[in-house]
Motif scaffolding. Structure first.
Motif, short mmCIF file in Angstrom:
data_model
loop_
_atom_site.label_atom_id
_atom_site.label_comp_id
_atom_site.label_asym_id
_atom_site.label_seq_id
_atom_site.Cartn_x
_atom_site.Cartn_y
_atom_site.Cartn_z
N LYS A 186 -95.43 -7.03 -12.76
CA LYS A 186 -95.51 -5.92 -13.72
C LYS A 186 -94.85 -4.64 -13.20
O LYS A 186 -94.86 -3.61 -13.90
CB LYS A 186 -96.98 -5.61 -14.05
N HIS A 230 -94.21 -4.78 -23.12
CA HIS A 230 -94.93 -4.67 -24.40
C HIS A 230 -96.35 -4.17 -24.17
O HIS A 230 -96.90 -4.30 -23.07
CB HIS A 230 -94.94 -6.00 -25.17
N ARG A 290 -104.10 -12.22 -31.92
CA ARG A 290 -103.27 -13.39 -32.19
C ARG A 290 -103.72 -13.96 -33.54
O ARG A 290 -104.92 -14.21 -33.73
CB ARG A 290 -103.46 -14.38 -31.06
N ASP A 341 -104.71 -5.30 -30.90
CA ASP A 341 -103.87 -6.38 -31.42
C ASP A 341 -104.63 -7.69 -31.34
O ASP A 341 -105.64 -7.79 -30.64
CB ASP A 341 -102.54 -6.49 -30.68
N ARG A 398 -98.92 -12.51 -35.06
CA ARG A 398 -99.88 -11.55 -34.49
C ARG A 398 -100.13 -10.39 -35.43
O ARG A 398 -99.33 -10.13 -36.34
CB ARG A 398 -99.32 -10.98 -33.17
N THR A 447 -104.93 -10.78 -19.05
CA THR A 447 -105.61 -10.91 -17.76
C THR A 447 -106.43 -9.68 -17.39
O THR A 447 -107.64 -9.79 -17.13
CB THR A 447 -104.55 -11.10 -16.63
N LYS A 500 -94.15 -13.51 -26.95
CA LYS A 500 -95.30 -14.06 -26.22
C LYS A 500 -96.10 -14.90 -27.22
O LYS A 500 -96.45 -14.40 -28.28
CB LYS A 500 -96.16 -12.92 -25.66
#
Ligand SMILES: O=C(O)[C@H](O)[C@@H](O)[C@H](O)[C@H](O)COP(=O)(O)O
Length: 266
Positions: A225, A169, A78, A76, A202, A47, A197
């Motif tokens: 958060k 994370h 996916r 990183d 990943r 987000t 997640k």
């Protein structure tokens, strides 16, 4: 470890705008350093990461940067098919980089996306954990090779931006997972299976690769958060909150909104 600085903005929208401006000012400053021919940054998904790129696209400061000298990487990704909407690079391209490329301000070769899962849908659906592990290992090695080829043995980012997850994370380094224990300079990129997640497969840069960066900015907004931002900011190398491993050579920032900073300020 480098000292950490906390910066708090009133809400997620202003956070995105402020980090966008900070990024553009930083790129311009780095490129203005005598002898510098390029700058390398790693962006992220999620987000806040995507909102920051969208804010860069509409920022009045967008034009201060010489985009022809900016190289973009991912901390990183996916590990899904290249055309999947789940990919972090697709979101980043849609938010900012596609437009810069279409305007001729950047070339495709400056976008260093992490490898996609290029197996057929059928091969993926029949893959064993061993097959997935091999595919990830091969992809991670390719990206590491690209980093070394482009930037040499001491490959490092001028700036890495991360979103922090509610579980603490960052990148695809998840609580209690073995990737956090990779602490040598030989593995800069690695694969992740069974990610908590989604999606489960990943690729991620490792802690040593991240810590070589000049600047690391850990971003997180919204009330969900608050615990993660507090633990990651206040702890060092706590495997229960991977963000606590974040480090850099010159600047380490935790960037929150009022809600996500609530438990740091208590
Ligand atoms: O692939 C991903 O999902 C991201 O790279 C991930 O590391 C993200 O940045 C954080 O999970 C924060 O995401 P949110 O801002 O959506 O919580």
């Amino acid at each position: 470890m480098h000292e950490r600085t906390l910066i708090v903005y009133p809400d997620p929208r202003l956070l995105a705008q402020a980090v966008a401006a900070r990024t553009l000012l930083t790129l311009n400053e780095v490129l203005g350093t005598p002898g510098r021919d390029r700058t390398d940054i790693a962006v992220t998904g999620g987000t806040d990461g995507t909102a920051i790129l969208e804010s860069m696209a509409s920022s009045a400061l967008l034009d201060i940067v010489d985009w022809s000298r900016v190289h973009v990487w991912w901390g990183d990704e996916r590990f899904v098919a290249a055309d999947s909407d789940e990919r972090n690079d697709r979101a980043a391209r849609a938010a900012l980089f596609d437009a810069l490329i279409a305007e001729g301000r950047m070339g495709d070769a400056q976008i260093h996306a992490m490898p996609a899962d290029d197996r057929s849908a059928e091969a993926r659906s029949h893959a064993t954990a061993h097959d997935d592990g091999e595919a990830l290992e091969h992809a991670a090695a390719r990206y590491q090779q690209e980093l070394l080829h482009e930037l040499g043995e001491a490959a490092a980012m001028d700036l890495m931006m991360f979103g922090v997850g509610p579980d603490g994370h960052f990148a695809s380094l998840f609580p209690g997972r073995p990737q956090l224990g990779l602490d040598g300079d030989d593995v800069l990129v690695t694969g992740v299976q069974d990610s908590p997640k989604p999606p489960p497969l990943r690729l991620t840069m490792t802690v040593p690769m991240i810590a070589r960066s000049a600047r690391v900015w850990m971003c997180g907004s919204r009330p969900g958060k608050a615990e993660a931002m507090a633990h990651t900011f206040l702890q060092r190398r706590d495997t229960a909150f991977p963000g606590s491993f974040a480090d850099a050579m010159h600047e380490v920032l935790w960037i929150c909104d009022e809600d996500s900073a609530a438990q740091i300020r208590q």
